[in-house]
Write a protein that holds these residues in place. Structure first.
Motif, mmCIF file in Angstrom:
data_model
loop_
_atom_site.group_PDB
_atom_site.id
_atom_site.type_symbol
_atom_site.label_atom_id
_atom_site.label_comp_id
_atom_site.label_asym_id
_atom_site.label_seq_id
_atom_site.Cartn_x
_atom_site.Cartn_y
_atom_site.Cartn_z
ATOM 1 N N ASN A 95 16.816 -0.967 -2.374
ATOM 2 C CA ASN A 95 15.749 -1.313 -3.361
ATOM 3 C C ASN A 95 15.504 0.105 -4.377
ATOM 4 O OD1 ASN A 95 13.596 -2.274 -3.986
ATOM 5 N ND2 ASN A 95 12.875 -3.277 -2.927
ATOM 6 N N TRP A 96 15.805 0.500 -5.485
ATOM 7 C CA TRP A 96 15.651 1.602 -6.004
ATOM 8 C C TRP A 96 13.904 1.266 -6.722
ATOM 9 C CZ3 TRP A 96 19.909 -1.835 -6.812
ATOM 10 C CH2 TRP A 96 19.996 -2.436 -7.580
ATOM 11 N N ASP A 97 14.338 0.105 -7.119
ATOM 12 C CA ASP A 97 12.788 0.050 -7.400
ATOM 13 C C ASP A 97 11.708 0.813 -6.673
ATOM 14 O OD1 ASP A 97 12.726 -0.975 -10.199
ATOM 15 O OD2 ASP A 97 13.795 -2.672 -8.666
ATOM 16 N N HIS A 98 11.677 0.369 -5.548
ATOM 17 C CA HIS A 98 11.344 0.828 -3.948
ATOM 18 C C HIS A 98 11.803 2.623 -4.060
ATOM 19 C CE1 HIS A 98 9.158 -0.021 -0.316
ATOM 20 N NE2 HIS A 98 9.990 1.187 0.131
ATOM 21 N N GLY B 134 0.951 -1.278 -0.015
ATOM 22 C CA GLY B 134 0.115 -0.217 -0.308
ATOM 23 C C GLY B 134 0.507 1.331 -0.096
ATOM 24 N N ARG B 135 -0.190 2.215 -0.379
ATOM 25 C CA ARG B 135 0.608 3.404 0.101
ATOM 26 C C ARG B 135 1.946 3.738 0.694
ATOM 27 N NH1 ARG B 135 1.146 8.435 1.237
ATOM 28 N NH2 ARG B 135 1.358 10.821 -0.394
ATOM 29 N N ASP B 136 0.780 3.636 2.472
ATOM 30 C CA ASP B 136 1.366 4.061 3.746
ATOM 31 C C ASP B 136 2.188 3.165 3.724
ATOM 32 O OD1 ASP B 136 -0.766 5.600 3.887
ATOM 33 O OD2 ASP B 136 -1.608 4.285 5.058
ATOM 34 N N ARG B 137 3.290 1.788 2.942
ATOM 35 C CA ARG B 137 3.837 1.587 3.314
ATOM 36 C C ARG B 137 5.748 1.825 2.286
ATOM 37 N NH1 ARG B 137 4.631 -5.499 3.503
ATOM 38 N NH2 ARG B 137 6.629 -5.689 3.470
ATOM 39 N N ILE B 138 4.595 1.923 0.807
ATOM 40 C CA ILE B 138 6.059 2.443 0.354
ATOM 41 C C ILE B 138 5.953 3.931 0.955
ATOM 42 C CG2 ILE B 138 6.035 3.466 -2.303
ATOM 43 C CD1 ILE B 138 3.841 1.491 -3.502
ATOM 44 N N VAL B 139 5.508 4.494 1.339
ATOM 45 C CA VAL B 139 6.419 5.930 1.709
ATOM 46 C C VAL B 139 6.402 5.863 3.385
ATOM 47 C CG1 VAL B 139 5.543 8.382 2.630
ATOM 48 C CG2 VAL B 139 4.377 7.352 0.223
ATOM 49 N N GLY B 140 5.993 5.002 4.106
ATOM 50 C CA GLY B 140 6.401 4.902 5.421
ATOM 51 C C GLY B 140 7.681 3.628 5.965
ATOM 52 N N ARG B 141 7.948 3.407 4.930
ATOM 53 C CA ARG B 141 9.378 2.413 5.138
ATOM 54 C C ARG B 141 10.562 3.414 3.904
ATOM 55 N NH1 ARG B 141 8.657 -3.756 4.509
ATOM 56 N NH2 ARG B 141 10.463 -3.746 4.816
ATOM 57 N N MET B 142 10.634 4.561 3.630
ATOM 58 C CA MET B 142 11.444 4.677 2.975
ATOM 59 C C MET B 142 12.147 6.106 3.853
ATOM 60 S SD MET B 142 12.038 3.983 -0.043
ATOM 61 C CE MET B 142 13.755 5.520 -0.552
ATOM 62 N N ALA B 143 13.585 5.604 3.807
ATOM 63 C CA ALA B 143 14.731 6.614 4.813
ATOM 64 C C ALA B 143 15.266 7.662 3.829
ATOM 65 C CB ALA B 143 15.210 6.392 5.482
ATOM 66 N N VAL B 144 14.749 9.171 3.770
ATOM 67 C CA VAL B 144 15.300 10.228 2.583
ATOM 68 C C VAL B 144 16.327 10.953 3.295
ATOM 69 C CG1 VAL B 144 14.811 11.494 0.317
ATOM 70 C CG2 VAL B 144 13.559 9.309 1.168
#
Length: 181
Positions: A159-162, A124-134
């Motif tokens: 993971n560059w696809d993530h 889900g969108r929340d998981r995709i956004v929430g698991r990124m450290a930028v």
């Protein structure tokens, strides 16, 4: 160019005689084997992708880890190349046992990448956004707010696809240069 066409016109005749020789038969058999190996590999990716989307992640993680360990034990060309690369980075002071551990961890990381890649459509969108450290996310936000856009250069780290899914989930238009798998 005419010379190029003439050279190409000779190629089939030159190789036709070779194809009838034992060496030519071996070459044809090897090419056929490579085609089948590529088809089998593609089928393996397709099956893994399908299973990764429908089976629980908790079940898939140990399966992908086991696949990484099997690949590590088989020590094929890709694993051997990873070992040479890590030897170069780690230096000569690293023992063979420590290097083997690094290679095994690298293979497990690569397997985890593939699992995450295959599961990306069900995240889900929340998981995709929430698991990124930028780091420096504000630079991207500022460029997008100013209407300038931005170019992101990602190292072979994580993971560059993530990362691409993260950009898309945040809303700005996105284009990428990627390797065809």
């Amino acid at each position: 160019c005419r010379a190029g066409r003439a050279r190409n016109d000779l190629r089939p005749r030159r190789f036709a005689a070779l194809a009838e020789q034992p060496v030519g038969l071996v070459i044809r058999a090897a090419r056929a084997r490579v085609r089948w190996a590529r088809r089998l590999q593609a089928a393996g990716y397709a099956v893994a992708a399908a299973l990764a989307k429908v089976l629980p992640e908790a079940l898939m993680r140990p399966i992908f880890r086991l696949a990484a360990d099997i690949a590590w034990r088989r020590h094929g060309r890709g694993v051997a190349q990873l070992e040479r690369n890590l030897r170069r980075v780690a230096g000569p002071s690293v023992s063979d046992a420590e290097l083997a551990t690094l290679v095994r961890r690298g293979m497990r990381s690569y397997a985890r990448y593939w699992l995450e890649f295959f599961r990306l459509p069900v995240f889900g969108r929340d998981r995709i956004v929430g698991r990124m450290a930028v780091e420096g996310e504000s630079f991207l936000d500022d460029a997008m707010a100013a209407g300038r856009g931005a170019i992101l250069a990602l190292p072979h780290s994580g993971n560059w696809d993530h990362a691409g899914a993260w950009v898309v989930a945040r809303g700005p238009p996105f284009a990428t240069v990627a390797e065809r798998l």
